[in-house]
Design an enzyme around this catalytic site. Structure first.
Site, PDB file in Angstrom:
ATOM      1  N   GLY A   1      50.932 -28.376  24.601  1.00 30.54           N
ATOM      2  CA  GLY A   1      49.527 -27.328  25.542  1.00 30.54           C
ATOM      3  C   GLY A   1      50.062 -28.109  26.792  1.00 30.54           C
TER       4      GLY A   1
ATOM      5  N   GLY B   1      47.591 -27.367  30.645  1.00 28.84           N
ATOM      6  CA  GLY B   1      46.657 -26.915  31.602  1.00 28.84           C
ATOM      7  C   GLY B   1      46.867 -26.485  33.094  1.00 28.84           C
TER       8      GLY B   1
ATOM      9  N   VAL C   1      51.017 -31.392  27.833  1.00 27.86           N
ATOM     10  CA  VAL C   1      50.695 -32.175  27.010  1.00 27.86           C
ATOM     11  C   VAL C   1      51.723 -31.694  25.500  1.00 27.86           C
ATOM     12  CG1 VAL C   1      49.142 -33.516  25.171  1.00 27.86           C
ATOM     13  CG2 VAL C   1      47.850 -32.412  27.250  1.00 27.86           C
TER      14      VAL C   1
ATOM     15  N   GLU D   1      46.052 -40.716  21.724  1.00 27.38           N
ATOM     16  CA  GLU D   1      45.925 -40.513  20.581  1.00 27.38           C
ATOM     17  C   GLU D   1      46.438 -39.031  19.607  1.00 27.38           C
ATOM     18  OE1 GLU D   1      42.810 -40.287  17.023  1.00 27.38           O
ATOM     19  OE2 GLU D   1      42.344 -40.787  18.359  1.00 27.38           O
TER      20      GLU D   1
ATOM     21  N   VAL E   1      46.072 -35.514  17.556  1.00 26.18           N
ATOM     22  CA  VAL E   1      45.545 -35.387  17.644  1.00 26.18           C
ATOM     23  C   VAL E   1      45.980 -34.135  16.502  1.00 26.18           C
ATOM     24  CG1 VAL E   1      42.978 -34.085  16.959  1.00 26.18           C
ATOM     25  CG2 VAL E   1      43.012 -36.085  18.212  1.00 26.18           C
TER      26      VAL E   1
ATOM     27  N   ASP F   1      33.604 -32.838  32.116  1.00 25.18           N
ATOM     28  CA  ASP F   1      35.175 -31.866  31.519  1.00 25.18           C
ATOM     29  C   ASP F   1      34.438 -31.683  30.974  1.00 25.18           C
ATOM     30  OD1 ASP F   1      35.937 -29.172  32.710  1.00 25.18           O
ATOM     31  OD2 ASP F   1      38.588 -30.041  32.568  1.00 25.18           O
TER      32      ASP F   1
ATOM     33  N   LYS G   1      34.062 -29.596  27.800  1.00 25.24           N
ATOM     34  CA  LYS G   1      33.966 -27.733  27.496  1.00 25.24           C
ATOM     35  C   LYS G   1      34.719 -27.745  26.281  1.00 25.24           C
ATOM     36  CE  LYS G   1      38.495 -27.633  29.900  1.00 25.24           C
ATOM     37  NZ  LYS G   1      39.202 -27.087  31.206  1.00 25.24           N
TER      38      LYS G   1
ATOM     39  N   ASN H   1      38.569 -29.247  25.316  1.00 20.43           N
ATOM     40  CA  ASN H   1      38.092 -30.620  25.549  1.00 20.43           C
ATOM     41  C   ASN H   1      37.580 -30.821  24.305  1.00 20.43           C
ATOM     42  OD1 ASN H   1      39.950 -30.442  27.787  1.00 20.43           O
ATOM     43  ND2 ASN H   1      38.311 -30.696  29.223  1.00 20.43           N
TER      44      ASN H   1
ATOM     45  N   ASP I   1      40.286 -35.849  26.504  1.00 20.69           N
ATOM     46  CA  ASP I   1      40.639 -35.566  28.656  1.00 20.69           C
ATOM     47  C   ASP I   1      39.716 -36.224  29.581  1.00 20.69           C
ATOM     48  OD1 ASP I   1      41.633 -34.798  30.879  1.00 20.69           O
ATOM     49  OD2 ASP I   1      41.625 -32.383  30.132  1.00 20.69           O
TER      50      ASP I   1
END
Length: 555
Positions: free
Chosen positions: A20, A22, A27, A91, A93, A136, A138, A141, A155
């Site tokens: 990921g 942003g 990530v 963690e 996910v 944040d 949203k 997240n 996050d």
């Protein structure tokens, strides 16, 4: 990814792949070899990593977020810095975000969205009680666990910790002004005022509004126009965008999106309880609709009931039969193996005592040559040395007993164990003592492959499963057809009652059946005739109305 693109390790963590990215961080999927656990590593991007103030704030407040332990919050395992790279180990996910679902236009039911809202607000309430403000909130997240409807808030890297020493400094406030995602910011966050837990709840309201409608409540072509709408205008009314939503849910969202913090929900739990009330209302409405639709048709209900009864009965019976049959076959194998082991021990007593190893070897080779299901045969003397075996390398070596599981034996003189060979095949080991004049001078170990027994047992299990499936299908189909035949006279009786209700007292079923439905038809015809006679008598008798008889003629 810049200089992190070729990174293979970060501290003790092994970096596997990027999963990921942003505006502020990347990530990575990672692995912790010390505890053999997969995890996610979040790294600041270069332009933020080089800002010492931001880096220190990131590390300090991420450590604060590490105190959070909640089923709906992504757990932070570790925070640190390696070679100038600040990171968060958290963690992993497996699943996508609500942002992905919105982007892919995944259809969500109102009940699912309400459930997401309950989990989200309770997770935020937990963090707020720990003094952590997310700032944040949203869809991007909010992770949805792949195997269900569970969500996890992620996050907390730009969160604010209430009561931190530098929380109110000018520099921190300036940094805070640029954090967050504009469309989901609260009015006070947009204008740069100090935010508290109610700001997160405003953002949660924006998320729920978007999930319910597919649109953001505050949209604009520029950040300035978005900020203006957040601070000055109300979002499009839900009753116009989604008129099918319960009024209670619309009121919950409207309250969450109030401009003034004191008019919103004051805690996440208060928000969650309001959504729980909506959840109960939706459940009651679905129950009412189910009753209105009349439920499952009789034929299908009977068929499903009989299918369940037969399936359960057949499954239980098949399980019992399988276990008993397997036990019986196992007893036969144990009797056969035990008898052969004892016979071999008797045959090898004299050769073992006289150290006639050649005779024992011939006996073993002839015996195993005629039996394909035998794995091994070993003759061990009283010192534990293998004196004869079908495996030449084991002869004159110390016998090493395999790691095996004991099995009850039918013969007290025979020990039975189960173990796996190096090739993975299961073997039943039968051990019998070699006796001479009542004294033990050695042992015989006979290995018989369990595969033939397992194959027969599995075949029997498959046949029982097929029998169960065929029986269930036959009973289900037969019950459905029978119920359909029964439904026809029920419909006849229902329609006949409707004729009476419409005033046709001269209506008769007039069908002769030699069963309970025939009795019902006769009873209906008799009742209709009696009503017709009373009606005729009432219309002919003078003063019928004054006598208290009132009949409505629908003709």
């Amino acid at each position: 990814m810049n200089d992190t693109s070729a990174m293979e390790r970060l501290g003790r963590y092994q970096i596997r792949e990027i999963i990921g990215e942003g505006a502020m961080a990347c990530v990575y999927r990672a692995f912790d070899p010390e505890i053999n656990r997969p995890l996610a590593i979040k790294l600041l991007k270069a332009q933020l990593r080089l800002d010492g103030e931001y880096r220190n704030r990131f590390l300090r407040e991420a450590k604060g977020a590490g105190v959070l332990s909640h089923p709906n919050i992504v757990t932070v395992f570790d925070v640190g810095e390696d070679q100038g790279h600040p990171y968060i180990a958290m963690e992993l996910v497996e699943g996508g975000t609500l942002g992905d679902e919105i982007k892919n236009r995944k259809a969500l039911t109102t009940r699912d969205i309400v459930e997401v809202g309950i989990q989200l607000t309770r997770a935020l309430d937990y963090a707020h009680k720990k003094g952590i403000i997310h700032r944040d909130v949203k869809p991007g997240n909010i992770m949805r666990v792949a195997d269900g409807n569970t969500i996890k808030v992620a996050d907390f890297g730009i969160c604010r910790i209430d009561g931190s020493e530098a929380a109110d400094t000018t520099q921190q406030t300036q940094i805070g002004n640029v954090l967050g995602t504009p469309h989901y910011m609260s009015p006070e966050q947009v204008i740069g005022e100090k935010v508290d837990s109610r700001s997160d709840l405003f953002s949660a309201g924006v998320v729920l509004y978007q999930l319910l409608t597919g649109h953001l409540p505050f949209e604009g072509d520029t950040l300035i126009s978005v900020a203006y709408k957040i601070t000055k205008t109300d979002p499009p009314s839900l009753d116009k965008v989604r008129a099918d939503l319960p009024l209670s849910l619309r009121r919950v969202i409207e309250r969450a999106l109030k401009k003034q913090p004191d008019k919103r929900f004051q805690t996440g739990e208060e928000f969650a309880q309001a959504l729980v009330g909506v959840q109960h209302e939706l459940a009651e409405e679905e129950a009412r609709k189910g009753k209105t639709r009349g439920g499952i048709p009789l034929a299908l209900r009977w068929a499903l009931t009989m299918a369940a009864v037969v399936a359960i009965t057949m499954t239980v019976t098949a399980t019992i039969l399988y276990k008993k049959q397997y036990a019986a076959m196992m007893d036969q194998v144990k009797d056969y193996g035990g008898s052969l082991a004892k016979f071999t021990a008797t045959q090898d007593a004299v050769p073992l005592l006289s150290e006639d190893w050649a005779a024992m070897d011939v006996f073993i080779q002839e015996t195993l040559g005629r039996q394909q299901n035998f794995s091994y045969m070993n003759v061990v003397d009283y010192q534990g040395i293998v004196r004869a075996s079908n495996v030449a390398a084991e002869v004159n070596q110390k016998y090493v007993a395999p790691q095996a599981t004991p099995i009850p034996s039918n013969d007290p003189q025979v020990t039975v164990q189960s173990h796996a060979m190096t090739d993975g095949r299961e073997v039943l080991d039968f051990s019998a003592p070699v006796l001479f004049q009542g004294k033990t001078i050695g042992n015989v170990h006979l290995g018989i492959y369990a595969a033939p027994l397992t194959a027969v047992a599995n075949l029997m299990l498959v046949l029982l499963a097929i029998l169960t499936a065929v029986t269930v299908a036959a009973v289900t189909g037969g019950t459905y057809l029978l119920a359909q035949r029964l439904a026809q006279p029920i419909r006849v009786l229902k329609n006949s009652l409707a004729e009476l209700a419409n005033g046709r007292l001269d209506y008769r079923i007039g069908e002769s059946r030699k069963d309970e439905f025939g009795e019902l038809f006769s009873a209906f015809d008799e009742t209709a005739a009696a009503l017709e006679r009373r009606y005729d008598a009432a219309t002919l008798a003078p003063g019928a109305r004054t006598a208290g008889i009132h009949v409505t003629d629908s003709h």
